[in-house]
Design an enzyme around this catalytic site. Structure first.
Site, PDB file in Angstrom:
ATOM      1  N   TYR A 142       0.819  -1.216   0.000  1.00 57.45           N
ATOM      2  CA  TYR A 142       0.000   0.000   0.000  1.00 57.45           C
ATOM      3  C   TYR A 142       0.845   1.255   0.000  1.00 57.45           C
ATOM      4  O   TYR A 142       0.403   2.319  -0.434  1.00 57.45           O
ATOM      5  CB  TYR A 142      -0.919   0.028   1.227  1.00 57.45           C
ATOM      6  CG  TYR A 142      -1.943  -1.058   1.203  1.00 57.45           C
ATOM      7  CD1 TYR A 142      -1.597  -2.365   1.528  1.00 57.45           C
ATOM      8  CD2 TYR A 142      -3.251  -0.799   0.849  1.00 57.45           C
ATOM      9  CE1 TYR A 142      -2.524  -3.384   1.498  1.00 57.45           C
ATOM     10  CE2 TYR A 142      -4.193  -1.813   0.820  1.00 57.45           C
ATOM     11  CZ  TYR A 142      -3.826  -3.096   1.145  1.00 57.45           C
ATOM     12  OH  TYR A 142      -4.751  -4.094   1.107  1.00 57.45           O
ATOM     13  N   LYS A 189       4.088 -15.194   3.916  1.00 61.89           N
ATOM     14  CA  LYS A 189       4.299 -16.023   2.720  1.00 61.89           C
ATOM     15  C   LYS A 189       5.823 -16.194   2.590  1.00 61.89           C
ATOM     16  O   LYS A 189       6.446 -15.831   1.594  1.00 61.89           O
ATOM     17  CB  LYS A 189       3.675 -15.300   1.500  1.00 61.89           C
ATOM     18  CG  LYS A 189       3.627 -16.106   0.220  1.00 61.89           C
ATOM     19  CD  LYS A 189       2.637 -17.247   0.244  1.00 61.89           C
ATOM     20  CE  LYS A 189       2.744 -18.069  -1.030  1.00 61.89           C
ATOM     21  NZ  LYS A 189       2.087 -19.379  -0.935  1.00 61.89           N
ATOM     22  N   ASP A 221      -1.948 -18.639   2.259  1.00 60.40           N
ATOM     23  CA  ASP A 221      -2.881 -19.514   1.528  1.00 60.40           C
ATOM     24  C   ASP A 221      -3.473 -20.564   2.466  1.00 60.40           C
ATOM     25  O   ASP A 221      -4.676 -20.840   2.435  1.00 60.40           O
ATOM     26  CB  ASP A 221      -2.208 -20.156   0.301  1.00 60.40           C
ATOM     27  CG  ASP A 221      -0.773 -20.575   0.563  1.00 60.40           C
ATOM     28  OD1 ASP A 221      -0.208 -20.160   1.593  1.00 60.40           O
ATOM     29  OD2 ASP A 221      -0.200 -21.316  -0.251  1.00 60.40           O
ATOM     30  N   ASP A 245      -5.883  -7.502   4.879  1.00 59.26           N
ATOM     31  CA  ASP A 245      -7.028  -6.947   4.170  1.00 59.26           C
ATOM     32  C   ASP A 245      -7.908  -8.089   3.658  1.00 59.26           C
ATOM     33  O   ASP A 245      -9.133  -8.111   3.853  1.00 59.26           O
ATOM     34  CB  ASP A 245      -6.494  -6.099   2.993  1.00 59.26           C
ATOM     35  CG  ASP A 245      -7.575  -5.266   2.340  1.00 59.26           C
ATOM     36  OD1 ASP A 245      -8.715  -5.291   2.817  1.00 59.26           O
ATOM     37  OD2 ASP A 245      -7.269  -4.594   1.336  1.00 59.26           O
ATOM     38  N   ASP A 249     -11.644  -9.723   5.464  1.00 61.60           N
ATOM     39  CA  ASP A 249     -12.910  -9.727   4.718  1.00 61.60           C
ATOM     40  C   ASP A 249     -13.470 -11.142   4.651  1.00 61.60           C
ATOM     41  O   ASP A 249     -14.674 -11.364   4.772  1.00 61.60           O
ATOM     42  CB  ASP A 249     -12.723  -9.168   3.293  1.00 61.60           C
ATOM     43  CG  ASP A 249     -13.025  -7.673   3.234  1.00 61.60           C
ATOM     44  OD1 ASP A 249     -12.937  -7.022   4.293  1.00 61.60           O
ATOM     45  OD2 ASP A 249     -13.345  -7.164   2.150  1.00 61.60           O
TER      46      ASP A 249
END
Ligand code: NAD
Length: 356
Positions: A142, A189, A221, A245, A249
Site C-alpha cells: 500500500y 508467505k 494460503d 485486508d 474480509d
C-alpha cells in the site's frame, strides 16, 4: 471523564451509520456521567467536493487534537468507475492512517449466537469462534514504490517492510494474546517473499519475550483455508497489510455480514474506530444499512482509547439483547425472520439505545 470525540462520517452509508454510533456514545455519556464533546470533520468524496482535497489539513489537525475518532467510510461510484482519477477518496483514508501513525488495525471477529444461521459456514463449525486480527496498516504494497513502465504496459508495486514496523505490531499482538488464550498465529508467505522472511524472523525474535504464548506460523494460503475449515483454531492473528485486508474480509463472513464488524486503528496517538465495510453505494440513501458495526466501533473506542470497559460491555450487551429479541437489519435477516422484525438503520439504532 471528559473527552473530545471527532466524528468523521465520510461518504455513502458512512453518514448514516456514524450518526447512530454517535447517539450511542451520547447515551453512554449520559448514563455513566461522562462529558463527551463532539466536533465533525470531512474526508473522502465529500471533502473533495467541498475543498478539492480528500483529507483537508483542517480535518487532519482536528484528528490530531481529538482524543478519539469515530469514522464511517469513504468511496463514491464516480471513482470506482474511473481508475485514472488522480484525486481519490481512499487517498484521504491512507493519508489519515499514515499521518496519525495508525500502524495496527484490530478486528475482533466475534459471532453473536443469534446470527449463527446468517453465516455461510455451518453453525457447528462456527459456534464459539472468537478471533482477534492484528493487521499491519501503514506498510506493505500500500505504501511501497509503484510505477508503470514500458509505455504503460508493465506495472509493479513494492511489498516492503522494515523490522521496526513488524516488531511494534508483533508486540501489540503478543500483548493481546497474553490477555486472551495465549495463542498467536503469524501469517506470512515466507516460502516465497523476502519481506515475509524478515516478518517471520522478527516475530521469532519478539516471541522470546513472551515464552507463555504458543506461537504458530502459517502461510497466507493455508490460513485462508483454515479460516473456513476450522475457525475455532484461531485466537490472535498477526499479519501484514495486504494479507490482513483479504483475510479479515474472508473472516467477516464468519460473522454473517460486513455490517456487523468493527475495527480499531491504533498507533501512538489518536485512535480511529470504524466499521470494516465501505460506503456501500448499492444501499446508500435507502435507510437500510446495518448500524451495528458502527455501534460496535463505538464500543471499541470506549474500551481501547478511554479504558471504559464497563461502558463498552454495556454497548455490546445491548446489541446482543437486540439480536436476542429477534430484530435484524436486512443484511442479517434470513427466510425465517418475520417482516416486522426487519428494521432500517435508525430503528435498529433506537432498539439498541432503548436497551442501554
Ligand atoms: P462495501 O463494504 O461498501 O459493500 C460490500 C457489500 O456489503 C455491499 O453489497 C453492501 O451493500 C454490503 N454492506 C456493507 N456494509 C453494510 C451495512 N452496514 N449494512 C448492510 N449491508 C452492508 O464494499 P464495496 O461495495 O466493495 O465498496 C463500496 C465503496 O466503498 C467503494 O468506493 C470502495 O472503495 C469503498 N470502501 C471503503 C472502505 C473504507 O472506507 N474503509 C472499505 C471498503 C470499501
Amino acid at each position: 471523564m471528559k473527552k473530545n470525540i471527532l466524528i468523521v462520517p465520510g461518504d455513502g452509508i458512512g453518514q448514516e451509520v456514524t450518526a447512530v454510533g454517535k447517539k450511542v456514545l451520547d447515551k453512554i455519556a449520559a448514563k455513566f456521567n461522562h462529558q463527551f464533546n463532539y466536533d465533525e470533520a470531512l474526508i473522502g468524496h465529500v471533502a473533495i467536493e467541498a475543498t478539492g482535497n480528500p483529507l483537508p489539513d483542517e480535518s487532519l489537525e482536528k484528528m490530531k487534537k481529538s482524543d478519539a475518532v469515530l469514522f464511517g467510510a469513504v468511496g463514491h461510484p464516480k471513482y470506482d468507475n474511473d481508475p485514472s482519477a488522480k484525486v481519490r477518496p481512499e487517498q484521504g483514508l491512507l493519508k489519515m492512517r499514515k499521518e496519525l501513525g495508525l500502524y495496527a488495525n484490530l478486528r475482533p471477529i466475534k459471532l453473536f449466537d443469534e446470527l449463527l444461521s446468517a453465516s455461510s459456514i455451518k453453525p457447528e463449525i462456527l459456534k464459539g469462534a472468537d478471533i482477534l486480527f492484528f493487521r499491519e496498516l501503514t506498510g506493505d504494497v500500500y505504501f511501497g514504490k509503484r510505477e508503470r513502465i514500458d509505455g504503460g504496459n508493465t506495472a509493479y508495486d513494492t511489498m516492503i517492510y522494515s523490522k521496526f514496523e513488524v516488531e511494534r505490531i508483533a508486540r501489540r499482538a503478543f500483548d493481546a494474546a497474553m490477555t486472551r488464550g495465549k495463542k498467536l498465529m503469524s501469517v506470512d508467505k515466507a516460502n516465497v517473499l523476502e519481506s515475509s522472511r524478515l516478518w517471520r524472523e522478527t516475530i521469532l525474535e519478539v516471541a522470546k519475550d513472551y515464552p507463555e504464548v504458543e506461537l504458530e506460523h502459517q502461510f497466507v494460503d493455508a490460513a485462508a483455508m483454515i479460516l473456513i475449515k476450522d475457525p475455532k483454531r484461531f485466537d490472535v492473528v498477526v499479519t501484514g497489510n495486504l494479507f490482513g485486508d483479504i483475510l479479515t474480509d474472508e473472516a467477516s463472513q464468519i460473522a454473517g455480514s460486513m455490517g456487523m464488524l468493527a475495527s480499531a486503528s491504533i498507533g501512538d496517538g489518536t485512535g480511529v474506530y470504524e466499521p470494516i465495510h465501505g460506503s456501500a453505494h448499492d444501499i446508500t440513501g435507502k435507510g437500510v444499512a446495518n448500524p451495528l458495526a458502527s455501534i460496535l466501533s463505538a464500543a471499541l473506542l470506549l474500551d481501547i482509547s478511554f479504558g471504559l470497559k464497563e461502558e463498552s460491555n454495556a454497548v455490546i450487551n445491548a446489541v446482543d439483547a437486540v439480536l436476542k429479541a429477534g430484530f435484524r437489519t436486512r443484511d442479517i435477516a434470513d427466510a425465517t425472520t418475520p417482516a416486522d422484525k426487519i428494521l432500517g438503520t435508525t430503528a435498529m439504532g433506537e432498539e439498541v439505545l432503548s436497551r442501554l
